[in-house]
Write a protein that holds these residues in place. Structure first.
Motif: not given
Length: 342
Positions: A117, A122, A253, A256-257, A317-318, A321, A325-326, A330
């Motif tokens: 990602p 954030d 991304y 998503l965040a 989604n939040r 992430w 995905l952070q 990840y």
């Protein structure tokens, strides 16, 4: 715990910007959660994985250390982790290797290629101080976009000139990167957005820039444009996302965040952890070659969602992430996948 063997002589301030991201977190940040799952060992016979310490293009120039690590991995019969940085990335053919890269083309990458990602901060920790909330579903889908999108012949020619310069550098071995066909992303982005903007069935909130970050050159203007960018993400349920120079979208991304829904134009993308994440549950992936217009694909998707499903996607989604995905999250997911390979 996964034990990593690498050449620690390169894990220094001199190479800080080129270090494999996981090694960076272990050595420079000393991230506690990652240190509970990974350790760097001094003997290859104690290791599970050999890791090239730097971006492949940089480390390849260090001929003797490069060959020494490959030999160590081969002798110990261990897999090799390789990081290839930049917009394009590079495909290598080293046996028993796994490549980590930002982008590339799904149809050309093997199963041992992992997409990273785009690691971002954030937005709720600094920019969006009001905190995360979901948007209610409205009859008309509202779509946002703030960014570089410029059409016209002059812009097209400028992009093509830059592409030729890249091709020349690649052929002269001045850069190590995969072959790319010409893709004027800013021009295409502008054209797609203009088509959506004139559709009366959509509510569009687009701010098109002629320069990246509106050409900001001071801290004040950078803060201003960043705030405007994230406010647009926050206030619109959907954000249009399309690749840039490389075949990936940072905006994807960022959306998503914030906990909103990306509309991703599919350009043969591979998304992170696609072997475990059902991305169709988190975003709308648009097929530009379809006989159905992009606007109609958006409307069909929006109308298929109930009010509760619409809100749940934003929450999901939040959480995706935050928990996957952070940067640290990840590599904790990567740990789970490679732990089972032992």
């Amino acid at each position: 715990m996964l034990k990593l063997y690498t050449n620690t002589n390169f894990l220094t301030e001199t190479y800080r910007r080129q270090v494999f991201p996981l090694l960076f977190d272990l050595v420079f940040k000393q991230h506690q959660k990652l240190l509970e799952k990974y350790s760097i060992v001094s003997n290859v016979n104690d290791a599970n994985i050999v890791v090239l310490p730097l971006d492949y293009a940089v480390f390849l120039k260090q001929r003797e250390p490069f060959l020494a690590l490959l030999k160590a991995a081969n002798t110990a019969k261990l897999p090799i982790w390789i990081y290839t940085a930049g917009d394009y990335g590079f495909t290598n053919f080293i046996p028993n290797s796994y490549t980590f890269r930002l982008g590339g083309f799904d149809s050309k990458m093997d199963k041992n290629t992992y997409v990273l990602p785009s690691f971002i901060n954030d937005p709720y920790a600094s920019v969006l101080t009001q905190g995360f909330t979901v948007l209610k579903k409205t009859n008309t889908p509202n779509i946002g976009f703030v960014g570089h999108a410029q059409s016209g012949v002059l812009k097209y020619l400028k992009d093509y000139t830059n592409h030729l310069k890249y091709q020349f550098k690649r052929k002269c071995n001045k850069i190590l990167a995969d072959k790319q066909w010409f893709y004027p992303s800013s021009v295409k982005r502008a054209n797609y957005l203009k088509r959506l903007a004139v559709n009366e069935d959509l509510e569009t909130n687009f701010i098109l820039r002629t320069k990246y970050r509106a050409g900001s050159q001071t801290i004040e203007t950078q803060l201003e444009t960043t705030q405007q960018f994230y406010d647009n993400l926050f206030n619109n349920a959907y954000t249009f996302c399309i690749r840039g120079v490389g075949n990936f979208s940072v905006r994807f991304y960022e959306t998503l965040a914030v906990g909103r829904i990306p509309i991703l134009l599919n350009t043969d993308c591979r998304l992170p952890l696609s072997n475990q994440i059902d991305w169709t549950k988190h975003c709308l992936i648009i097929d530009a070659s379809s006989h159905i217009t992009i606007a109609d694909q958006i409307l069909e998707y929006h109308n298929s969602l109930t009010a509760s499903a619409f809100e749940n996607i934003q929450r999901s989604n939040r959480n995706l992430w935050l928990n996957t995905l952070q940067r640290d999250a990840y590599f904790l997911e990567i740990y789970k996948q490679f732990k089972t390979k032992k």
